[in-house]
Scaffold this motif. Structure first.
Motif, short mmCIF file in Angstrom:
data_model
loop_
_atom_site.label_atom_id
_atom_site.label_comp_id
_atom_site.label_asym_id
_atom_site.label_seq_id
_atom_site.Cartn_x
_atom_site.Cartn_y
_atom_site.Cartn_z
N ILE A 1 0.93 -1.11 -0.18
CA ILE A 1 -0.01 -0.01 -0.08
C ILE A 1 0.90 1.13 -0.02
CG2 ILE A 1 -1.82 1.48 1.26
CD1 ILE A 1 -2.98 -1.27 0.01
N GLU A 2 2.12 1.28 0.72
CA GLU A 2 2.80 2.57 0.83
C GLU A 2 3.83 2.73 -0.14
OE1 GLU A 2 4.18 2.58 4.92
OE2 GLU A 2 2.18 2.97 5.77
N GLU A 3 4.45 1.37 -0.73
CA GLU A 3 5.51 1.58 -1.56
C GLU A 3 5.45 1.19 -2.94
OE1 GLU A 3 8.86 -0.05 0.52
OE2 GLU A 3 8.29 0.84 2.55
N THR A 4 4.84 0.00 -3.09
CA THR A 4 4.81 -0.82 -4.33
C THR A 4 3.94 -0.18 -5.55
OG1 THR A 4 5.15 -2.85 -2.97
CG2 THR A 4 4.47 -3.07 -5.33
N PRO A 5 4.69 -0.05 -6.68
CA PRO A 5 3.86 0.34 -7.87
C PRO A 5 2.71 -0.66 -8.19
CG PRO A 5 5.97 0.65 -8.19
CD PRO A 5 6.03 -0.17 -7.06
N ILE A 6 1.55 -0.30 -8.57
CA ILE A 6 0.37 -1.08 -8.78
C ILE A 6 0.82 -2.29 -9.70
CG2 ILE A 6 -0.67 0.19 -10.73
CD1 ILE A 6 -3.24 -0.31 -9.04
N ASP A 7 1.66 -1.76 -10.62
CA ASP A 7 2.28 -3.02 -11.72
C ASP A 7 2.97 -4.12 -11.03
OD1 ASP A 7 0.64 -1.61 -13.66
OD2 ASP A 7 2.45 -0.52 -14.35
N ASP A 8 3.56 -3.68 -9.90
CA ASP A 8 4.40 -4.75 -9.36
C ASP A 8 3.81 -5.41 -7.98
OD1 ASP A 8 6.62 -4.07 -11.10
OD2 ASP A 8 7.27 -2.50 -9.74
N ILE A 9 2.53 -5.42 -7.85
CA ILE A 9 1.76 -5.99 -6.61
C ILE A 9 1.66 -7.49 -6.80
CG2 ILE A 9 -0.13 -6.35 -5.53
CD1 ILE A 9 -0.92 -3.20 -6.03
N GLN A 10 1.35 -7.91 -7.99
CA GLN A 10 1.34 -9.41 -7.98
C GLN A 10 2.68 -10.25 -8.03
OE1 GLN A 10 -0.98 -11.00 -11.29
NE2 GLN A 10 -0.24 -13.27 -10.96
N ARG A 11 3.84 -9.57 -8.45
CA ARG A 11 5.12 -10.12 -8.18
C ARG A 11 5.45 -9.98 -7.04
NH1 ARG A 11 6.90 -8.18 -12.56
NH2 ARG A 11 7.03 -6.12 -12.05
N GLU A 12 5.10 -8.91 -6.28
CA GLU A 12 5.43 -8.65 -4.86
C GLU A 12 4.79 -9.64 -3.99
OE1 GLU A 12 7.74 -6.98 -2.15
OE2 GLU A 12 7.62 -6.04 -4.00
N ILE A 13 3.70 -10.13 -4.29
CA ILE A 13 2.78 -11.12 -3.36
C ILE A 13 3.51 -12.50 -3.61
CG2 ILE A 13 0.64 -12.46 -3.22
CD1 ILE A 13 -0.61 -9.72 -3.75
N GLU A 14 3.68 -12.88 -4.90
CA GLU A 14 4.54 -14.14 -5.29
C GLU A 14 5.64 -14.24 -4.43
OE1 GLU A 14 3.50 -15.79 -9.44
OE2 GLU A 14 3.44 -13.47 -9.93
N SER A 15 6.68 -13.41 -4.88
CA SER A 15 7.83 -13.46 -4.15
C SER A 15 7.84 -13.55 -2.69
CB SER A 15 8.90 -12.29 -4.31
OG SER A 15 8.56 -11.22 -3.90
N ALA A 16 6.87 -13.27 -1.99
CA ALA A 16 6.65 -13.21 -0.49
C ALA A 16 6.25 -14.69 -0.23
CB ALA A 16 5.51 -12.37 0.02
N THR A 17 5.89 -15.50 -1.03
CA THR A 17 5.33 -16.84 -0.62
C THR A 17 6.28 -17.77 -1.37
OG1 THR A 17 3.71 -16.79 -2.51
CG2 THR A 17 2.90 -16.11 -0.55
N LYS A 18 7.38 -17.41 -1.76
CA LYS A 18 8.29 -18.64 -2.20
C LYS A 18 9.05 -19.30 -1.04
CE LYS A 18 10.17 -16.36 -6.42
NZ LYS A 18 9.02 -16.84 -7.16
N GLY A 19 8.97 -20.51 -1.44
CA GLY A 19 9.18 -21.64 -0.37
C GLY A 19 8.15 -22.08 0.60
N PHE A 20 6.88 -21.39 0.44
CA PHE A 20 5.47 -22.08 1.05
C PHE A 20 4.99 -23.14 0.33
CE2 PHE A 20 3.63 -17.85 3.03
CZ PHE A 20 5.13 -17.73 3.52
N THR A 21 4.46 -23.99 1.06
CA THR A 21 3.81 -25.23 0.67
C THR A 21 2.68 -24.59 -0.03
OG1 THR A 21 2.39 -25.54 2.51
CG2 THR A 21 4.66 -26.64 2.41
N GLU A 22 1.85 -25.29 -1.10
CA GLU A 22 0.79 -24.99 -1.53
C GLU A 22 -0.45 -24.62 -0.72
OE1 GLU A 22 0.16 -23.98 -4.88
OE2 GLU A 22 2.36 -24.25 -4.86
N LYS A 23 -0.48 -25.51 0.22
CA LYS A 23 -1.56 -25.43 1.42
C LYS A 23 -1.25 -24.18 2.11
CE LYS A 23 -3.90 -27.95 4.65
NZ LYS A 23 -4.30 -29.15 5.57
N THR A 24 0.02 -23.96 2.58
CA THR A 24 0.41 -22.76 3.28
C THR A 24 0.14 -21.57 2.36
OG1 THR A 24 1.93 -24.01 4.72
CG2 THR A 24 2.05 -21.45 4.55
#
Length: 92
Positions: free
Chosen positions: A19-42
């Motif tokens: 909300i404070e820093e990420t450009p709108i075009d980078d939001i999905q990429r930011e969310i995906e990178s935050a969940t790297k290493g998570f299991t599918e269920k997690t």
């Protein structure tokens, strides 16, 4: 399954960052990178919690953020839908 404390904290920090820093075009990429290493269920539980946090921003916290907070929250929720259901219609 329930998320661990660190994952709840990570989701909270991610929402603030998006909300404070990420450009709108980078939001999905930011969310995906935050969940790297998570299991599918997690990932699914994390995305669900994250979506609720963005809804909370839209309903209760807009006055805390810049004018584009609502647009970013809406876009983030759509990106989460796409990540959870990649075979459905492209929402983003």
């Amino acid at each position: 399954m329930i998320l661990e404390y660190e994952q709840f904290k990570q989701a909270e920090e991610l929402v603030e960052k998006i909300i404070e820093e990420t450009p709108i075009d980078d939001i999905q990429r930011e969310i995906e990178s935050a969940t790297k290493g998570f299991t599918e269920k997690t990932k699914r539980f994390f995305y669900d919690h994250l979506s609720r946090l963005f809804l909370n921003v839209m309903l209760n916290r807009l006055e805390e953020f810049r004018n584009d907070a609502k647009d970013k929250a809406i876009y983030a929720r759509k990106a989460i839908i796409k990540l959870v259901n990649p075979n459905q219609v492209n929402y983003v």
